[in-house]
Structures are given as C-alpha cells and as structure tokens.
Design a protein around this motif. Structure first.
Motif, PDB file in Angstrom:
ATOM      1  N   MET A  60      47.522  29.075  45.852  1.00 13.44           N
ATOM      2  CA  MET A  60      48.371  28.062  46.158  1.00 13.44           C
ATOM      3  C   MET A  60      48.211  28.253  47.765  1.00 13.44           C
ATOM      4  SD  MET A  60      51.806  28.910  44.277  1.00 13.44           S
ATOM      5  CE  MET A  60      52.595  27.347  43.789  1.00 13.44           C
ATOM      6  N   ALA A  61      48.143  26.910  48.452  1.00 12.22           N
ATOM      7  CA  ALA A  61      47.881  26.977  49.829  1.00 12.22           C
ATOM      8  C   ALA A  61      49.116  27.500  50.466  1.00 12.22           C
ATOM      9  CB  ALA A  61      47.571  25.390  50.414  1.00 12.22           C
ATOM     10  N   ASN A  62      50.161  27.422  50.145  1.00  6.94           N
ATOM     11  CA  ASN A  62      51.493  28.145  50.975  1.00  6.94           C
ATOM     12  C   ASN A  62      51.606  29.442  50.711  1.00  6.94           C
ATOM     13  OD1 ASN A  62      51.798  25.366  51.800  1.00  6.94           O
ATOM     14  ND2 ASN A  62      53.078  24.803  50.278  1.00  6.94           N
ATOM     15  N   GLU A  63      50.931  30.166  50.074  1.00  6.51           N
ATOM     16  CA  GLU A  63      51.060  31.656  50.010  1.00  6.51           C
ATOM     17  C   GLU A  63      50.970  32.570  51.287  1.00  6.51           C
ATOM     18  OE1 GLU A  63      48.364  33.054  46.998  1.00  6.51           O
ATOM     19  OE2 GLU A  63      49.581  32.513  45.390  1.00  6.51           O
ATOM     20  N   THR A  64      51.871  33.200  51.264  1.00  2.27           N
ATOM     21  CA  THR A  64      51.812  34.271  52.510  1.00  2.27           C
ATOM     22  C   THR A  64      50.755  35.220  52.359  1.00  2.27           C
ATOM     23  OG1 THR A  64      53.539  35.488  51.872  1.00  2.27           O
ATOM     24  CG2 THR A  64      54.321  33.853  52.984  1.00  2.27           C
ATOM     25  N   PRO A  65      50.214  35.824  53.578  1.00  4.03           N
ATOM     26  CA  PRO A  65      49.177  36.640  53.406  1.00  4.03           C
ATOM     27  C   PRO A  65      49.818  38.159  52.765  1.00  4.03           C
ATOM     28  CG  PRO A  65      49.266  35.929  55.423  1.00  4.03           C
ATOM     29  CD  PRO A  65      50.501  35.382  54.942  1.00  4.03           C
ATOM     30  N   SER A  66      51.088  38.450  52.532  1.00  3.23           N
ATOM     31  CA  SER A  66      51.544  39.435  51.811  1.00  3.23           C
ATOM     32  C   SER A  66      51.503  39.127  50.309  1.00  3.23           C
ATOM     33  CB  SER A  66      52.974  39.831  52.282  1.00  3.23           C
ATOM     34  OG  SER A  66      53.784  38.838  52.108  1.00  3.23           O
ATOM     35  N   VAL A  67      51.904  37.869  50.028  1.00  2.00           N
ATOM     36  CA  VAL A  67      52.089  37.356  48.414  1.00  2.00           C
ATOM     37  C   VAL A  67      50.547  37.430  47.901  1.00  2.00           C
ATOM     38  CG1 VAL A  67      52.147  35.398  47.072  1.00  2.00           C
ATOM     39  CG2 VAL A  67      54.051  36.012  48.760  1.00  2.00           C
ATOM     40  N   LYS A  68      49.611  37.086  48.883  1.00  5.33           N
ATOM     41  CA  LYS A  68      48.161  36.905  48.323  1.00  5.33           C
ATOM     42  C   LYS A  68      47.615  38.633  48.229  1.00  5.33           C
ATOM     43  CE  LYS A  68      46.760  32.737  50.879  1.00  5.33           C
ATOM     44  NZ  LYS A  68      45.850  32.177  51.807  1.00  5.33           N
ATOM     45  N   MET A  69      48.213  39.518  49.108  1.00  6.43           N
ATOM     46  CA  MET A  69      47.920  40.854  49.016  1.00  6.43           C
ATOM     47  C   MET A  69      48.179  41.433  47.529  1.00  6.43           C
ATOM     48  SD  MET A  69      48.819  44.127  51.475  1.00  6.43           S
ATOM     49  CE  MET A  69      48.387  45.803  51.090  1.00  6.43           C
ATOM     50  N   LEU A  70      49.473  41.150  47.180  1.00  9.52           N
ATOM     51  CA  LEU A  70      50.161  41.661  46.143  1.00  9.52           C
ATOM     52  C   LEU A  70      49.522  40.999  44.921  1.00  9.52           C
ATOM     53  CD1 LEU A  70      53.817  41.494  46.860  1.00  9.52           C
ATOM     54  CD2 LEU A  70      52.581  43.268  46.787  1.00  9.52           C
ATOM     55  N   ALA A  71      49.247  39.898  45.077  1.00  8.05           N
ATOM     56  CA  ALA A  71      48.278  39.163  43.608  1.00  8.05           C
ATOM     57  C   ALA A  71      46.894  39.694  43.667  1.00  8.05           C
ATOM     58  CB  ALA A  71      48.131  37.515  44.133  1.00  8.05           C
ATOM     59  N   ASN A  72      46.336  39.984  44.875  1.00 10.33           N
ATOM     60  CA  ASN A  72      44.970  40.795  44.974  1.00 10.33           C
ATOM     61  C   ASN A  72      45.119  42.000  44.186  1.00 10.33           C
ATOM     62  OD1 ASN A  72      42.241  40.961  45.363  1.00 10.33           O
ATOM     63  ND2 ASN A  72      42.952  41.830  47.595  1.00 10.33           N
ATOM     64  N   LEU A  73      46.153  42.706  44.412  1.00  5.20           N
ATOM     65  CA  LEU A  73      46.319  44.040  43.960  1.00  5.20           C
ATOM     66  C   LEU A  73      46.469  44.196  42.319  1.00  5.20           C
ATOM     67  CD1 LEU A  73      48.867  46.040  46.389  1.00  5.20           C
ATOM     68  CD2 LEU A  73      46.396  46.698  45.618  1.00  5.20           C
ATOM     69  N   ARG A  74      47.172  42.976  41.892  1.00  4.30           N
ATOM     70  CA  ARG A  74      47.592  42.909  40.454  1.00  4.30           C
ATOM     71  C   ARG A  74      46.088  42.643  39.906  1.00  4.30           C
ATOM     72  NH1 ARG A  74      50.998  38.091  39.570  1.00  4.30           N
ATOM     73  NH2 ARG A  74      48.919  37.073  39.918  1.00  4.30           N
TER      74      ARG A  74
END
Length: 121
Positions: A1-15
C-alpha cells in the motif's frame, strides 16, 4: 500500500521473513487456551530524535519478537529455532536474544525473546 508508514512496512517485512519458520504469527498475545507454537511480533517503540527539522524522517524502531514453544520441546530444538529466526531476521543494528522457561501463560513453555532495533527511513 502506498500510504503505509515505514514502521508498518518494517513489521510486515518481519512477518514475511519469519513465515518460513512455519510457526503461526500473531501481532498480540493470543488467549491462554491457544497452544504453542506461536510467534508474536509485539511491543514496538520508536525514536525520531535523529530527524532534522525538515526532510526525511529517520526513525530508530525497536521491536520485540516472542516465540512460544511447548515445554516438551528439546532444548536443542529450541536453540535451532532461535538461530533460524535470527538468521531470517538478518543483520540489524542491534539484536539480542534469550531463551527462558516461562509459566506466565498458565503452563511451562519455552519462550524465546528477540529484541531488535533498526533504523528506518
């Protein structure tokens, strides 16, 4: 998603990095009747003190990953899972891991605690 924050992206990446462990991944501690194994990508905090007055946000984000395994698991098996999780997370600025026997959820389980801090932009 284009509106994801860097922290949300980091958590998704960890998953995504931890999925190959084949341990159910949660973002909050499940109810007490949920049996092990499960993994919780939980507590997180951030520090943006490195951010300049204008421009890109620089964030040091700390995340705790808790892996709960049955108390009947062998210690060698627990250490193997810890090592595999650390390998899958990859190199971060600061990673600490510990293994303990824990009975706070009403039964004795192995609890692997991984705390990591990484700089995200």
């Amino acid at each position: 998603m284009a509106n994801e924050t860097p922290s949300v992206k980091m958590l998704a990446n960890l998953r995504e990095k931890l999925k190959p462990l084949n341990i159910p991944i949660k973002f909050k501690l499940p109810k007490q009747d949920t049996l092990e194994p499960f993994l919780v990508i939980g507590q997180s905090s951030s520090d943006t003190s490195k951010t300049a007055q204008t421009g890109l946000i620089i964030e040091d984000m700390s995340v705790q990953i808790d892996i709960f395994l049955p108390g009947t698991e062998s210690r060698a098996g627990v250490e193997k899972i810890k090592s595999e999780a650390l390998r899958r997370i990859g190199h971060n600025r600061n990673v600490n891991a510990s293994v303990l026997l824990d009975d706070t959820i009403g039964r004795e389980v192995y609890h692997i605690v991984i705390a990591l801090t990484d700089t995200i932009f």
